[in-house]
Structures are given as structure tokens and as C-alpha cells.
Design a protein around this motif. Structure first.
Motif, PDB file in Angstrom:
ATOM      1  N   ILE A 109      -5.065   3.212 -24.956  1.00  0.00           N
ATOM      2  CA  ILE A 109      -4.789   3.409 -26.264  1.00  0.00           C
ATOM      3  C   ILE A 109      -6.051   3.934 -27.145  1.00  0.00           C
ATOM      4  N   GLU A 110      -5.838   4.963 -27.964  1.00  0.00           N
ATOM      5  CA  GLU A 110      -6.927   5.584 -28.772  1.00  0.00           C
ATOM      6  C   GLU A 110      -6.578   5.519 -30.067  1.00  0.00           C
ATOM      7  N   PHE A 111      -7.490   4.960 -31.276  1.00  0.00           N
ATOM      8  CA  PHE A 111      -7.237   5.118 -32.556  1.00  0.00           C
ATOM      9  C   PHE A 111      -8.223   6.154 -33.099  1.00  0.00           C
ATOM     10  N   GLY A 112      -7.648   6.865 -34.152  1.00  0.00           N
ATOM     11  CA  GLY A 112      -8.666   7.672 -34.939  1.00  0.00           C
ATOM     12  C   GLY A 112      -8.358   7.933 -36.285  1.00  0.00           C
ATOM     13  N   GLY A 113      -9.532   8.752 -37.106  1.00  0.00           N
ATOM     14  CA  GLY A 113      -8.999   9.055 -38.445  1.00  0.00           C
ATOM     15  C   GLY A 113      -9.112   7.777 -39.218  1.00  0.00           C
ATOM     16  N   GLY A 114      -9.829   6.756 -38.912  1.00  0.00           N
ATOM     17  CA  GLY A 114      -9.968   5.827 -39.689  1.00  0.00           C
ATOM     18  C   GLY A 114      -9.187   4.410 -39.018  1.00  0.00           C
ATOM     19  N   LEU A 115      -8.165   4.789 -38.217  1.00  0.00           N
ATOM     20  CA  LEU A 115      -7.444   3.344 -37.817  1.00  0.00           C
ATOM     21  C   LEU A 115      -8.403   2.598 -37.056  1.00  0.00           C
ATOM     22  N   GLU A 116      -9.240   2.926 -36.460  1.00  0.00           N
ATOM     23  CA  GLU A 116      -9.978   2.174 -35.415  1.00  0.00           C
ATOM     24  C   GLU A 116     -10.483   1.109 -36.138  1.00  0.00           C
ATOM     25  N   LEU A 117     -10.838   1.423 -37.648  1.00  0.00           N
ATOM     26  CA  LEU A 117     -11.437   0.223 -38.492  1.00  0.00           C
ATOM     27  C   LEU A 117     -10.550  -1.005 -38.576  1.00  0.00           C
ATOM     28  N   LEU A 118      -9.339  -0.784 -38.335  1.00  0.00           N
ATOM     29  CA  LEU A 118      -8.225  -2.019 -38.360  1.00  0.00           C
ATOM     30  C   LEU A 118      -8.245  -2.646 -37.015  1.00  0.00           C
ATOM     31  N   PHE A 119      -8.671  -2.085 -36.003  1.00  0.00           N
ATOM     32  CA  PHE A 119      -8.767  -2.684 -34.639  1.00  0.00           C
ATOM     33  C   PHE A 119     -10.344  -2.852 -34.105  1.00  0.00           C
ATOM     34  N   SER A 120     -11.104  -3.633 -34.754  1.00  0.00           N
ATOM     35  CA  SER A 120     -12.470  -4.194 -34.764  1.00  0.00           C
ATOM     36  C   SER A 120     -13.405  -2.939 -34.480  1.00  0.00           C
ATOM     37  N   ASN A 121     -13.023  -1.797 -35.214  1.00  0.00           N
ATOM     38  CA  ASN A 121     -13.895  -0.502 -35.195  1.00  0.00           C
ATOM     39  C   ASN A 121     -14.060  -0.145 -33.590  1.00  0.00           C
ATOM     40  N   GLN A 122     -13.150  -0.522 -32.808  1.00  0.00           N
ATOM     41  CA  GLN A 122     -13.100   0.042 -31.443  1.00  0.00           C
ATOM     42  C   GLN A 122     -12.144   1.301 -31.305  1.00  0.00           C
ATOM     43  N   ARG A 123     -12.508   2.460 -31.053  1.00  0.00           N
ATOM     44  CA  ARG A 123     -11.554   3.448 -30.655  1.00  0.00           C
ATOM     45  C   ARG A 123     -10.630   3.488 -29.567  1.00  0.00           C
ATOM     46  N   SER A 124     -11.208   3.092 -28.474  1.00  0.00           N
ATOM     47  CA  SER A 124     -10.607   2.934 -27.146  1.00  0.00           C
ATOM     48  C   SER A 124     -10.139   1.542 -26.593  1.00  0.00           C
ATOM     49  N   HIS A 125      -9.039   1.571 -26.099  1.00  0.00           N
ATOM     50  CA  HIS A 125      -8.602   0.407 -25.557  1.00  0.00           C
ATOM     51  C   HIS A 125      -7.967   0.531 -24.368  1.00  0.00           C
ATOM     52  N   ARG A 126      -8.015  -0.251 -23.394  1.00  0.00           N
ATOM     53  CA  ARG A 126      -7.214  -0.350 -21.785  1.00  0.00           C
ATOM     54  C   ARG A 126      -6.444  -1.330 -21.787  1.00  0.00           C
ATOM     55  N   ILE A 127      -5.035  -1.607 -22.084  1.00  0.00           N
ATOM     56  CA  ILE A 127      -4.252  -2.633 -22.066  1.00  0.00           C
ATOM     57  C   ILE A 127      -3.414  -2.744 -21.090  1.00  0.00           C
ATOM     58  N   THR A 128      -2.880  -3.967 -20.764  1.00  0.00           N
ATOM     59  CA  THR A 128      -1.712  -4.053 -19.807  1.00  0.00           C
ATOM     60  C   THR A 128      -0.699  -5.077 -20.445  1.00  0.00           C
ATOM     61  N   ILE A 129       0.636  -4.342 -20.296  1.00  0.00           N
ATOM     62  CA  ILE A 129       1.722  -5.010 -20.972  1.00  0.00           C
ATOM     63  C   ILE A 129       2.768  -5.193 -20.117  1.00  0.00           C
ATOM     64  N   PRO A 130       3.788  -5.878 -20.129  1.00  0.00           N
ATOM     65  CA  PRO A 130       5.061  -5.977 -19.388  1.00  0.00           C
ATOM     66  C   PRO A 130       5.724  -4.838 -19.196  1.00  0.00           C
ATOM     67  N   ALA A 131       6.165  -4.449 -18.156  1.00  0.00           N
ATOM     68  CA  ALA A 131       6.918  -3.131 -17.773  1.00  0.00           C
ATOM     69  C   ALA A 131       8.424  -3.409 -18.399  1.00  0.00           C
ATOM     70  N   ASN A 132       8.859  -4.571 -18.488  1.00  0.00           N
ATOM     71  CA  ASN A 132      10.199  -4.679 -19.168  1.00  0.00           C
ATOM     72  C   ASN A 132       9.983  -5.917 -20.226  1.00  0.00           C
ATOM     73  N   VAL A 133      10.836  -5.721 -21.176  1.00  0.00           N
ATOM     74  CA  VAL A 133      10.874  -6.472 -22.347  1.00  0.00           C
ATOM     75  C   VAL A 133      12.286  -7.020 -22.664  1.00  0.00           C
ATOM     76  N   PRO A 134      12.327  -8.023 -23.365  1.00  0.00           N
ATOM     77  CA  PRO A 134      13.692  -8.437 -23.634  1.00  0.00           C
ATOM     78  C   PRO A 134      14.354  -7.301 -24.617  1.00  0.00           C
ATOM     79  N   VAL A 135      15.639  -7.011 -24.301  1.00  0.00           N
ATOM     80  CA  VAL A 135      16.229  -6.281 -25.320  1.00  0.00           C
ATOM     81  C   VAL A 135      16.128  -6.556 -26.763  1.00  0.00           C
ATOM     82  N   SER A 136      16.174  -7.870 -27.021  1.00  0.00           N
ATOM     83  CA  SER A 136      15.987  -8.332 -28.506  1.00  0.00           C
ATOM     84  C   SER A 136      14.620  -9.226 -28.399  1.00  0.00           C
TER      85      SER A 136
END
Length: 117
Positions: A8-35
């Protein structure tokens, strides 16, 4: 539970909302509840699930990485107007917007095109 890793990358000022960190490597579930409102997990065999998509990712980022001013990132169930979203260097509008099903190794970039002056 199966998971996928994303860059995940943030730019154009959005990184300021995310701890001033431009790059993030995340792990999320491959499947999620429909609702997502059910609060149940896909492991519950009677809970219908779907492949994870960008809409889920937006809310996951808001709930897990965003540090301030959520209204500058998410508005009315999608990214705020003025935020460009790229999926593997392609405009998300060409990929189905929030319905794009994420794949392991995808790079998602959020760039704010709104600047004060």
C-alpha cells in the motif's frame, strides 16, 4: 484462514493521515463476510464469504492504519473525491473500482489530487 499480502502506498499528502508513512506492507484475509456488519468471521461455516475487495481494504485501512481525519480518506462508502486510486499502476476505474478482487502481491496506491494553497 488464508491471507493475502499487499503493498500500500500513499501520496499527495495522504501519507500525513497514516503516520507520515508512505509505504505499508499489510496482510489481510483472502475472504471476508459478505456483510461486514455481521461481525462474524469467514471461519464460521454458515457465514457466506466473498473474496476480499478494495472496498473492504478501504475500511480496513481506515480502522487499522488511519491516525486522523477519516473524512479526508473515506466518504459515502468510497474514497473521497480527489483521491486517485491505482491498482498495479492502473486507474481503479478500469479495474472495477471498489469491487476489484485483491490478489496476493497487488500494489494499491492512493494519491490525493487536492492541495491547499
Amino acid at each position: 484462514m488464508a491471507t493475502i499480502s499487499l503493498n500500500i502506498e500513499f501520496g499527495g499528502g495522504l501519507e500525513l493521515l497514516f503516520s507520515n508513512q508512505r509505504s505499508h506492507r499489510i496482510t489481510i484475509p483472502a475472504n471476508v463476510p459478505v456483510s461486514s456488519a455481521t461481525g462474524q468471521t469467514p471461519e464460521d461455516s454458515d457465514v457466506p464469504s466473498k473474496p476480499v475487495d478494495i472496498t473492504y481494504l478501504m475500511y480496513w485501512l481506515r480502522d487499522n492504519l488511519l491516525k486522523e481525519r477519516a473524512e479526508l480518506f473515506v466518504e459515502n462508502g468510497t474514497v473521497r473525491p480527489g483521491v486517485l486510486v491505482l491498482v498495479n499502476d492502473t486507474d481503479w476505474e478500469l479495474e472495477g473500482e471498489g469491487e476489484y478482487q485483491l490478489k496476493d502481491g497487488d500494489e494499491i496506491v492512493f494519491i490525493s489530487t487536492l492541495h491547499g494553497g
